[in-house]
Write a protein that holds these residues in place. Sequence first.
Motif, PDB file in Angstrom:
ATOM      1  N   THR A   1      -2.426  -1.308  10.567  1.00 26.07           N
ATOM      2  CA  THR A   1      -1.720  -2.420  10.260  1.00 26.07           C
ATOM      3  C   THR A   1      -1.725  -3.187  11.906  1.00 26.07           C
ATOM      4  O   THR A   1      -1.944  -4.268  11.552  1.00 26.07           O
TER       5      THR A   1
ATOM      6  N   VAL B   1      -2.943   4.154   9.938  1.00 25.51           N
ATOM      7  CA  VAL B   1      -2.084   3.909   9.424  1.00 25.51           C
ATOM      8  C   VAL B   1      -1.449   2.832  10.100  1.00 25.51           C
ATOM      9  O   VAL B   1      -1.082   1.435   9.593  1.00 25.51           O
TER      10      VAL B   1
ATOM     11  N   ASN C   1       2.080  -2.171   4.474  1.00 23.78           N
ATOM     12  CA  ASN C   1       1.632  -0.511   4.450  1.00 23.78           C
ATOM     13  C   ASN C   1       2.838   0.716   4.945  1.00 23.78           C
ATOM     14  O   ASN C   1       3.807   0.007   5.667  1.00 23.78           O
TER      15      ASN C   1
ATOM     16  N   CYS D   1      -5.449   2.623   1.924  1.00 24.77           N
ATOM     17  CA  CYS D   1      -5.303   1.580   2.504  1.00 24.77           C
ATOM     18  C   CYS D   1      -6.235  -0.067   2.358  1.00 24.77           C
ATOM     19  O   CYS D   1      -6.115  -0.700   2.688  1.00 24.77           O
TER      20      CYS D   1
ATOM     21  N   ASN E   1       1.059  -1.234   0.135  1.00 21.50           N
ATOM     22  CA  ASN E   1      -0.138  -0.254  -0.214  1.00 21.50           C
ATOM     23  C   ASN E   1       1.152   1.339   0.231  1.00 21.50           C
ATOM     24  O   ASN E   1       0.997   1.957   0.443  1.00 21.50           O
TER      25      ASN E   1
END
Length: 225
Positions: A154, A150, A127, A106, A78
Amino acid sequence: MNQGVVVITGGQGALGSATADLALQRGWRVALIDHAPGDETAPDELTVGGVDLTDPTQAQAAMDRVAGHFGRIDALLNVAGGFVWQTTEADAPAHEKMFRLNVLTCLNAARAALPHLKRSPEGRIVNVGAAGALKADAGMGAYAASKAGVHRLTEALARELKDTTVTVNAVLPSILDTAQNRADMPDADPEDWVAPGDLAAVMLFLASPESRALRGALIPVTGRV
């Protein structure tokens, strides 16, 4: 050696292009998904352009097209995202923009890819977070908040998939040595920054079977910054 099929979102940008080049050199078949226009097909490379990954329907259609073309998806990188420098008191809606470009892209790509990744012997999601999201500086609030999202995504997704062979990790780069960053910061020394190819190498390790022991890791890739 065939390493499998890797999907790179934001594949036509500086980091996406560098990652695609290295992946092809290492024997991956590569699919690039990007908001920029472009539609190309080759034996080992597919470009799906004009995709708005903030729209889950478009994300799903793009991922299904990749799986239909190659017959599988083994890794999702991503890379797609954005950056803005803006103080909190400014009027422009930077926080919403950053959330859409960094978190939603994402999330939608991962959700669309997961059914295919679960059919891979060792599926991978990597990511791109940000070292700057660990401690935000002035003007970095909107960007850092979105990249922190993000990071948390994750970690959460890695835990949700702990009983599968799909792993989820993130890289946290500092400043990338790109033409745009050199133009924006002409007085800085780019030797201190991270070369896109070096970050790509870390991402491709995380996409490989050898990274199977890493789950929910946030790995700083900061050069000398």
